[in-house]
Design an enzyme around this catalytic site. Structure first.
Site, PDB file in Angstrom:
ATOM      1  N   HIS A   1      -0.816   6.973   8.570  1.00  0.00           N
ATOM      2  CA  HIS A   1      -0.105   5.774   9.019  1.00  0.00           C
ATOM      3  C   HIS A   1       1.387   5.871   8.700  1.00  0.00           C
ATOM      4  O   HIS A   1       2.244   5.653   9.568  1.00  0.00           O
ATOM      5  CB  HIS A   1      -0.729   4.554   8.328  1.00  0.00           C
ATOM      6  CG  HIS A   1      -0.123   3.244   8.702  1.00  0.00           C
ATOM      7  ND1 HIS A   1      -0.734   2.360   9.558  1.00  0.00           N
ATOM      8  CD2 HIS A   1       1.040   2.663   8.334  1.00  0.00           C
ATOM      9  CE1 HIS A   1       0.029   1.295   9.706  1.00  0.00           C
ATOM     10  NE2 HIS A   1       1.119   1.447   8.964  1.00  0.00           N
ATOM     11  N   GLU A   2       1.704   6.222   7.472  1.00  0.00           N
ATOM     12  CA  GLU A   2       3.120   6.268   7.071  1.00  0.00           C
ATOM     13  C   GLU A   2       3.864   7.373   7.813  1.00  0.00           C
ATOM     14  O   GLU A   2       5.007   7.186   8.231  1.00  0.00           O
ATOM     15  CB  GLU A   2       3.235   6.466   5.553  1.00  0.00           C
ATOM     16  CG  GLU A   2       2.581   5.368   4.721  1.00  0.00           C
ATOM     17  CD  GLU A   2       2.991   3.961   5.129  1.00  0.00           C
ATOM     18  OE1 GLU A   2       4.177   3.749   5.446  1.00  0.00           O
ATOM     19  OE2 GLU A   2       2.114   3.070   5.153  1.00  0.00           O
TER      20      GLU A   2
ATOM     21  N   GLY B   1       0.846  -1.189   0.000  1.00  0.00           N
ATOM     22  CA  GLY B   1       0.000   0.000   0.000  1.00  0.00           C
ATOM     23  C   GLY B   1       0.878   1.234   0.000  1.00  0.00           C
ATOM     24  O   GLY B   1       0.700   2.154  -0.789  1.00  0.00           O
ATOM     25  N   ALA B   2       1.864   1.216   0.899  1.00  0.00           N
ATOM     26  CA  ALA B   2       2.784   2.336   1.027  1.00  0.00           C
ATOM     27  C   ALA B   2       3.948   1.871   1.881  1.00  0.00           C
ATOM     28  O   ALA B   2       3.846   0.857   2.567  1.00  0.00           O
ATOM     29  CB  ALA B   2       2.101   3.535   1.686  1.00  0.00           C
ATOM     30  N   MET B   3       5.059   2.607   1.823  1.00  0.00           N
ATOM     31  CA  MET B   3       6.249   2.203   2.579  1.00  0.00           C
ATOM     32  C   MET B   3       6.885   3.421   3.223  1.00  0.00           C
ATOM     33  O   MET B   3       7.145   4.418   2.554  1.00  0.00           O
ATOM     34  CB  MET B   3       7.232   1.490   1.638  1.00  0.00           C
ATOM     35  CG  MET B   3       8.536   1.084   2.304  1.00  0.00           C
ATOM     36  SD  MET B   3       8.273  -0.106   3.663  1.00  0.00           S
ATOM     37  CE  MET B   3       9.626   0.356   4.752  1.00  0.00           C
ATOM     38  N   GLU B   4       7.164   3.271   4.531  1.00  0.00           N
ATOM     39  CA  GLU B   4       7.568   4.406   5.358  1.00  0.00           C
ATOM     40  C   GLU B   4       9.053   4.749   5.274  1.00  0.00           C
ATOM     41  O   GLU B   4       9.672   5.058   6.294  1.00  0.00           O
ATOM     42  CB  GLU B   4       7.181   4.127   6.812  1.00  0.00           C
ATOM     43  CG  GLU B   4       7.937   2.958   7.492  1.00  0.00           C
ATOM     44  CD  GLU B   4       7.212   1.624   7.435  1.00  0.00           C
ATOM     45  OE1 GLU B   4       6.412   1.425   6.499  1.00  0.00           O
ATOM     46  OE2 GLU B   4       7.448   0.775   8.310  1.00  0.00           O
ATOM     47  N   ASN B   5       9.654   4.725   4.073  1.00  0.00           N
ATOM     48  CA  ASN B   5      11.053   5.145   3.942  1.00  0.00           C
ATOM     49  C   ASN B   5      11.204   6.545   4.521  1.00  0.00           C
ATOM     50  O   ASN B   5      10.428   7.439   4.193  1.00  0.00           O
ATOM     51  CB  ASN B   5      11.457   5.180   2.470  1.00  0.00           C
ATOM     52  CG  ASN B   5      11.029   3.940   1.724  1.00  0.00           C
ATOM     53  OD1 ASN B   5      11.394   2.842   2.087  1.00  0.00           O
ATOM     54  ND2 ASN B   5      10.201   4.121   0.705  1.00  0.00           N
TER      55      ASN B   5
ATOM     56  N   HIS C   1       4.916   6.499  11.275  1.00  0.00           N
ATOM     57  CA  HIS C   1       6.114   5.657  11.317  1.00  0.00           C
ATOM     58  C   HIS C   1       7.414   6.462  11.337  1.00  0.00           C
ATOM     59  O   HIS C   1       8.458   5.915  11.702  1.00  0.00           O
ATOM     60  CB  HIS C   1       6.174   4.776  10.065  1.00  0.00           C
ATOM     61  CG  HIS C   1       5.423   3.480  10.149  1.00  0.00           C
ATOM     62  ND1 HIS C   1       5.554   2.610  11.201  1.00  0.00           N
ATOM     63  CD2 HIS C   1       4.573   2.881   9.276  1.00  0.00           C
ATOM     64  CE1 HIS C   1       4.798   1.526  10.965  1.00  0.00           C
ATOM     65  NE2 HIS C   1       4.189   1.673   9.807  1.00  0.00           N
TER      66      HIS C   1
ATOM     67  N   GLU D   1       3.497  -1.990  13.278  1.00  0.00           N
ATOM     68  CA  GLU D   1       2.285  -1.798  12.473  1.00  0.00           C
ATOM     69  C   GLU D   1       1.065  -1.459  13.326  1.00  0.00           C
ATOM     70  O   GLU D   1       0.256  -0.612  12.966  1.00  0.00           O
ATOM     71  CB  GLU D   1       2.017  -3.040  11.624  1.00  0.00           C
ATOM     72  CG  GLU D   1       3.077  -3.265  10.555  1.00  0.00           C
ATOM     73  CD  GLU D   1       3.372  -2.014   9.743  1.00  0.00           C
ATOM     74  OE1 GLU D   1       2.474  -1.169   9.575  1.00  0.00           O
ATOM     75  OE2 GLU D   1       4.515  -1.855   9.292  1.00  0.00           O
TER      76      GLU D   1
HETATM   77 ZN    ZN Z   1       2.917   0.460   8.598  1.00  0.00          ZN
END
Ligand code: ZN
Length: 556
Positions: free
Chosen positions: A315-316, A279-283, A319, A338
């Site tokens: 959410h991202e 869905g998405a990535m918290e880089n 993080h 998560e």
């Molecule tokens: Zn997450």
């Protein structure tokens, strides 16, 4: 205290075969990557500043699907050649045999490498899209969580081996190039190419490194209290970015305030990719999203679609502190990473748009977790994880929904402000470090004086949940519990159940210990057990208490 990455890291016997030796620890990576989008390949070089902890004649790190070499190790006492390079595809490691012994101290490992851009949406991968005129464009981008950074550059690819990353990308001129840090330099590299340098990151885990190169546009930065925020998108889609920018700015401010810590890095780019498996990535500073979860046409989208975009952005961004600044020591901690981000997503979106009644919606998704978790086949939220693959099963409803629900239960029992004090304490104590789950409970316990570790251990290490019974006896409400199973089977699992009880005297937090608890009632008014329904339990009243509740409902 701040954890020193790697130093004193405890490696259980169980994990040892999946963990790199701790004799050599990375401190910073200077990475140069040159993707060739037409040839679908990349070359790279790295200079990794290392702390050699004990004498070594071999250096072992992670690498997969890469050609590695040549290499050398430079120290104040001289240079050692990497005489033999042995790749082990099975363990995804590379063994670098040195021409001599490296004594303890600081060294710099220089290593060249090359690889193919993947078409598997992992590691350093290629993605294509067609524009409105039917022309095909290529993007090279990354997705490293959990263990695919090693497919882009040789590295110590474990979350507690944090380091500073100084990234340089060499690309065809005219393409957008971004990474975790802001651009700080750009020079001609000949042959129509440019060399783009990015600022150092904070010390962080390899799985959070990102680079993106392609025909993409970035919006003008919005200044969010000193943090430039941009939305990166395909050309022609700028009109779909304002909502993401608005929610992004709101959430950055919300979290800086909630956590009591400014955004931990220098800039924020939120990147919409047409081809993205997650869905998405918290880089850190370079969050990648499936395009449909970032860009939205407010004239056409339904309210749930718009709310989902807000959820994912919140959410991202949550993080960036919880996950990126403070990180799980090993992959068993993925559930907390998560679940906590999910809790924060709900808090932030509820603050952004109270009229969306985000918590009521959460109760509906929680109902599904109640069903799954009432099966005998359910699992505990946390469980021992040896190989990174063992944690793959954690990305499910029990992590995201039950995990967030038990955190919400604790938050409401303690009170939102006391809970937040504990979170602030945890992030402050462990910033740039790595933690075990109990470090969070201990920080909240210290901040509140409540037995948080004992309460939460029961909830995360045992599957299922209790049916709380409420009976009236001699002016007391007796609260007991037994495990609730759809099969009707008996089971002696018990919990410390933190919940709220409302009587005519008011609403009070009550901890139902394994042996039960009794609370006095002074009149014949209704008694609501689990007021606000925040606790992850079902409640069963005796006839008298049920009659009081029913009478109360009729009077409404
Ligand atoms: Zn997450």
């Amino acid at each position: 205290m701040t954890d020193e990455p790697g130093i004193g890291a405890r490696v259980n016997d169980d994990e040892a075969r999946y963990r790199l030796p701790r004799s050599v620890l990375p401190r910073r990576y200077d990475l140069v990557l040159e993707p060739d989008l037409d040839a679908v390949t990349f070359t790279g070089s790295e200079a990794v500043t290392l702390e050699v902890v004990e004498p070594v004649d071999e250096i072992v790190l992670n690498s997969a699907d890469l050609e590695v070499g040549p290499g050398r190790l430079e120290g104040s006492g001289g240079t050692l050649e990497v005489s033999t390079i042995r790749l082990d595809p099975e363990t995804e490691r590379v063994h670098l045999l040195l021409s001599g012994t490296a004594e303890p101290g600081e060294w710099t490992l220089h290593l060249g490498f090359a690889g193919k851009l993947s078409d598997q949406l992992q590691g350093f991968y290629r993605s294509t899209y067609s524009d409105d005129e039917g022309r095909t464009h290529t993007i090279a981008t990354t997705q490293f969580e959990s263990t695919d950074a090693r497919r882009a550059f040789p590295c110590w690819d474990e979350p507690d081996l944090k380091a500073v990353f100084g990234v340089t990308l060499v690309t065809a001129d005219g393409l957008l190039a971004i990474s975790n840090g802001p651009e700080i330099g750009r020079e001609d590299a000949g042959g129509g190419r440019v060399r783009v340098r990015f600022a150092d990151t904070m010390p962080m885990s390899t799985y959070l490194v990102a680079f993106v190169v392609g025909s993409l546009d970035a919006t003008e930065p919005v200044d969010v209290d000193g943090v430039p925020l941009r939305i990166v998108h395909r050309p022609g889609k700028a009109d779909l970015t304002p909502f993401a920018a608005e929610v992004g700015a709101f959430c950055l401010r919300y979290f800086a305030d909630y956590y009591g810590i400014p955004y931990p890095d220098k800039k924020m780019d939120m990147v919409g990719l047409p081809d993205f498996a997650q869905g998405a990535m918290e880089n850190l500073g370079c969050i990648t999203y499936r395009e449909s979860l970032l860009l939205v046409d407010l004239d056409k989208a339904t309210q749930p679609e718009v709310a989902t975009v807000a959820d994912v952005i919140a959410h991202e961004l949550a993080h960036m502190w919880f996950g990126d600044l403070v990180t799980m020591r090993w992959w068993n901690g993925i559930w907390l990473n998560e679940a906590f981000a999910t809790l924060m997503e709900l808090l932030a979106v509820d603050a952004y748009r109270p009229d969306w009644e985000r918590w009521s919606q959460f109760l509906r998704s929680r109902a599904v977790a109640f069903e799954v978790d009432a099966l005998e086949s359910t699992r505990s939220i946390e469980y021992p994880v040896r190989s990174p693959d063992d944690a793959a099963g954690m990305f499910d409803i029990l992590t995201y929904t039950k995990g967030a629900a038990v955190l919400r239960m604790l938050e409401q029992y303690l009170g939102a402000e006391r809970f937040r004090e504990g979170i602030r304490r945890y992030l402050d104590e462990h910033r740039f470090g790595n933690t075990e789950t109990h470090d969070l409970w201990d920080a909240i316990e210290k901040a509140t004086g409540e037995p948080v570790r004992r309460i939460m251990d029961g909830w995360i290490w045992q599957g299922g949940y209790p049916l709380v019974s409420a009976r009236l006896r001699d002016g007391m409400v007796e609260l007991g519990q037994r495990r609730y199973l759809i099969s009707g089977k008996q089971d002696d699992t018990v919990w410390d159940v933190p919940l709220l009880v409302r009587t005519s005297a008011g609403t009070e937090p009550v901890l139902i210990e394994p042996g039960g608890v009794s609370i006095p009632v002074t009149d014949d008014g209704p008694v609501v057990v689990n007021a606000g329904v925040h606790a992850f339990v079902r409640v069963e009243y005796d006839d008298e208490l049920l009659a009081r509740l029913t009478a109360d409902l009729r009077s409404l």
